[in-house]
Motif scaffolding. Structure first.
Motif, PDB file in Angstrom:
ATOM      1  N   GLU A 157      31.301  41.076  37.743  1.00 15.57           N
ATOM      2  CA  GLU A 157      31.421  39.621  37.755  1.00 15.57           C
ATOM      3  C   GLU A 157      32.875  39.231  38.001  1.00 15.57           C
ATOM      4  OE1 GLU A 157      32.653  37.511  35.057  1.00 15.57           O
ATOM      5  OE2 GLU A 157      33.330  39.171  33.861  1.00 15.57           O
ATOM      6  N   PRO A 158      33.136  38.042  38.563  1.00 14.37           N
ATOM      7  CA  PRO A 158      34.475  37.718  39.050  1.00 14.37           C
ATOM      8  C   PRO A 158      35.482  37.266  37.993  1.00 14.37           C
ATOM      9  CG  PRO A 158      32.960  35.964  39.581  1.00 14.37           C
ATOM     10  CD  PRO A 158      32.149  37.051  38.974  1.00 14.37           C
ATOM     11  N   TYR A 159      35.062  36.983  36.753  1.00 13.73           N
ATOM     12  CA  TYR A 159      36.001  36.445  35.777  1.00 13.73           C
ATOM     13  C   TYR A 159      36.719  37.530  34.987  1.00 13.73           C
ATOM     14  CZ  TYR A 159      33.958  32.049  37.046  1.00 13.73           C
ATOM     15  OH  TYR A 159      33.541  30.980  37.764  1.00 13.73           O
ATOM     16  N   LYS A 160      35.988  38.487  34.450  1.00 17.64           N
ATOM     17  CA  LYS A 160      36.625  39.574  33.698  1.00 17.64           C
ATOM     18  C   LYS A 160      36.484  40.924  34.405  1.00 17.64           C
ATOM     19  CE  LYS A 160      36.118  37.552  29.117  1.00 17.64           C
ATOM     20  NZ  LYS A 160      35.576  37.736  27.770  1.00 17.64           N
ATOM     21  N   GLY A 161      35.665  40.992  35.437  1.00 14.96           N
ATOM     22  CA  GLY A 161      35.475  42.243  36.163  1.00 14.96           C
ATOM     23  C   GLY A 161      34.517  43.193  35.471  1.00 14.96           C
ATOM     24  N   LYS A 162      33.708  42.685  34.545  1.00 14.55           N
ATOM     25  CA  LYS A 162      32.763  43.535  33.825  1.00 14.55           C
ATOM     26  C   LYS A 162      31.575  43.873  34.716  1.00 14.55           C
ATOM     27  CE  LYS A 162      31.569  41.778  29.888  1.00 14.55           C
ATOM     28  NZ  LYS A 162      31.347  40.970  28.682  1.00 14.55           N
ATOM     29  N   LYS A 165      30.885  49.019  39.356  1.00 19.16           N
ATOM     30  CA  LYS A 165      31.482  48.871  40.679  1.00 19.16           C
ATOM     31  C   LYS A 165      31.762  50.246  41.263  1.00 19.16           C
ATOM     32  CE  LYS A 165      36.290  48.768  39.351  1.00 19.16           C
ATOM     33  NZ  LYS A 165      37.562  48.483  39.935  1.00 19.16           N
ATOM     34  N   LYS A 170      37.734  46.612  45.226  1.00 15.80           N
ATOM     35  CA  LYS A 170      38.528  45.484  44.761  1.00 15.80           C
ATOM     36  C   LYS A 170      37.576  44.335  44.437  1.00 15.80           C
ATOM     37  CE  LYS A 170      42.763  46.974  45.637  1.00 15.80           C
ATOM     38  NZ  LYS A 170      43.637  47.368  44.596  1.00 15.80           N
ATOM     39  N   ILE A 171      37.694  43.803  43.240  1.00 18.68           N
ATOM     40  CA  ILE A 171      36.866  42.679  42.818  1.00 18.68           C
ATOM     41  C   ILE A 171      37.696  41.407  42.941  1.00 18.68           C
ATOM     42  CG2 ILE A 171      35.510  41.690  40.937  1.00 18.68           C
ATOM     43  CD1 ILE A 171      34.443  44.364  42.052  1.00 18.68           C
ATOM     44  N   ARG A 173      38.906  38.213  41.820  1.00 17.43           N
ATOM     45  CA  ARG A 173      38.930  37.613  40.487  1.00 17.43           C
ATOM     46  C   ARG A 173      39.159  36.125  40.583  1.00 17.43           C
ATOM     47  NH1 ARG A 173      39.805  41.789  36.645  1.00 17.43           N
ATOM     48  NH2 ARG A 173      39.403  40.187  35.098  1.00 17.43           N
ATOM     49  N   LYS A 174      38.401  35.380  39.780  1.00 15.49           N
ATOM     50  CA  LYS A 174      38.553  33.928  39.712  1.00 15.49           C
ATOM     51  C   LYS A 174      39.341  33.541  38.478  1.00 15.49           C
ATOM     52  CE  LYS A 174      34.258  32.622  41.999  1.00 15.49           C
ATOM     53  NZ  LYS A 174      32.982  31.905  41.802  1.00 15.49           N
ATOM     54  N   GLU A 175      39.973  32.401  38.542  1.00 19.02           N
ATOM     55  CA  GLU A 175      40.714  31.898  37.410  1.00 19.02           C
ATOM     56  C   GLU A 175      39.747  31.136  36.513  1.00 19.02           C
ATOM     57  OE1 GLU A 175      44.634  29.098  36.655  1.00 19.02           O
ATOM     58  OE2 GLU A 175      44.149  29.832  38.657  1.00 19.02           O
TER      59      GLU A 175
END
Length: 179
Positions: A157-162, A165, A170-171, A173-175
């Protein structure tokens, strides 16, 4: 003209390759594989290795030319060296374990995900926290398919990278929310 298709596929020592009509059979130290080439592509075995060329200049024959050569190359690499994909698991409490012929994944759901390991595929779990999965086999397509199926259970997922993968992926990442 296909730059890939022009080159003959070299057959290394210890690998036995045979061409029977449109079927290419390859045997090596890791196992045996076969591939049926499309009728629009001609396959011959020579001194340099296995050569592939289109039967005519149609668009479909030219598009199948390079793909057929790559598929034959993958057979030879598979029976001699094999293929491997690595997955990483990120997240608190996320882990993997092998239980006989099943891969047991704890991915934050209310239940563990049990994935039966297909025949011809070897899965190994490593890492101090059991967070690294190594998938290997002789068929490149099946290795990639198994890796994709395991990743699909909980994609990153893009927020914490959990999530699960590919190693080195490379994920984006969103703020998070701002006050």
């Amino acid at each position: 003209m296909s730059r890939i298709g022009k080159k003959a596929v070299p057959v290394p020592a210890g690998v036995n390759a045979e061409v029977a009509g449109q079927t290419v059979n390859v045997k090596g130290p890791k196992g045996a594989l076969s591939f049926v080439v499309h009728d629009l592509v001609e396959v011959t075995k020579g001194d340099e290795g296995i050569a592939v060329k289109p039967r005519d200049e149609s668009k479909q024959a030219r598009s199948l030319w390079g793909m057929s050569r790559t598929m034959i190359s993958n057979l030879i690499v598979g029976v001699s060296k094999g293929f491997e994909k690595k997955l990483e698991i990120n997240g608190v409490g996320y882990k993997a374990a092998l239980a006989g012929k099943n891969l047991n994944l704890s991915l934050g759901y209310s239940h563990d995900v049990i994935y039966p390991v297909p025949e011809g595929i070897t899965i190994a779990v490593a890492g101090q926290k059991q967070d690294q999965i190594s998938i290997s086999g002789i068929d490149k397509q099946r290795v990639g398919q198994v890796a994709a199926e395991i990743r699909e259970f909980r994609g990153p997922e893009p927020y914490k990278g959990k999530g699960v993968k590919y190693a080195g992926e490379k994920i984006f990442r969103k703020e998070g929310k701002k006050k």
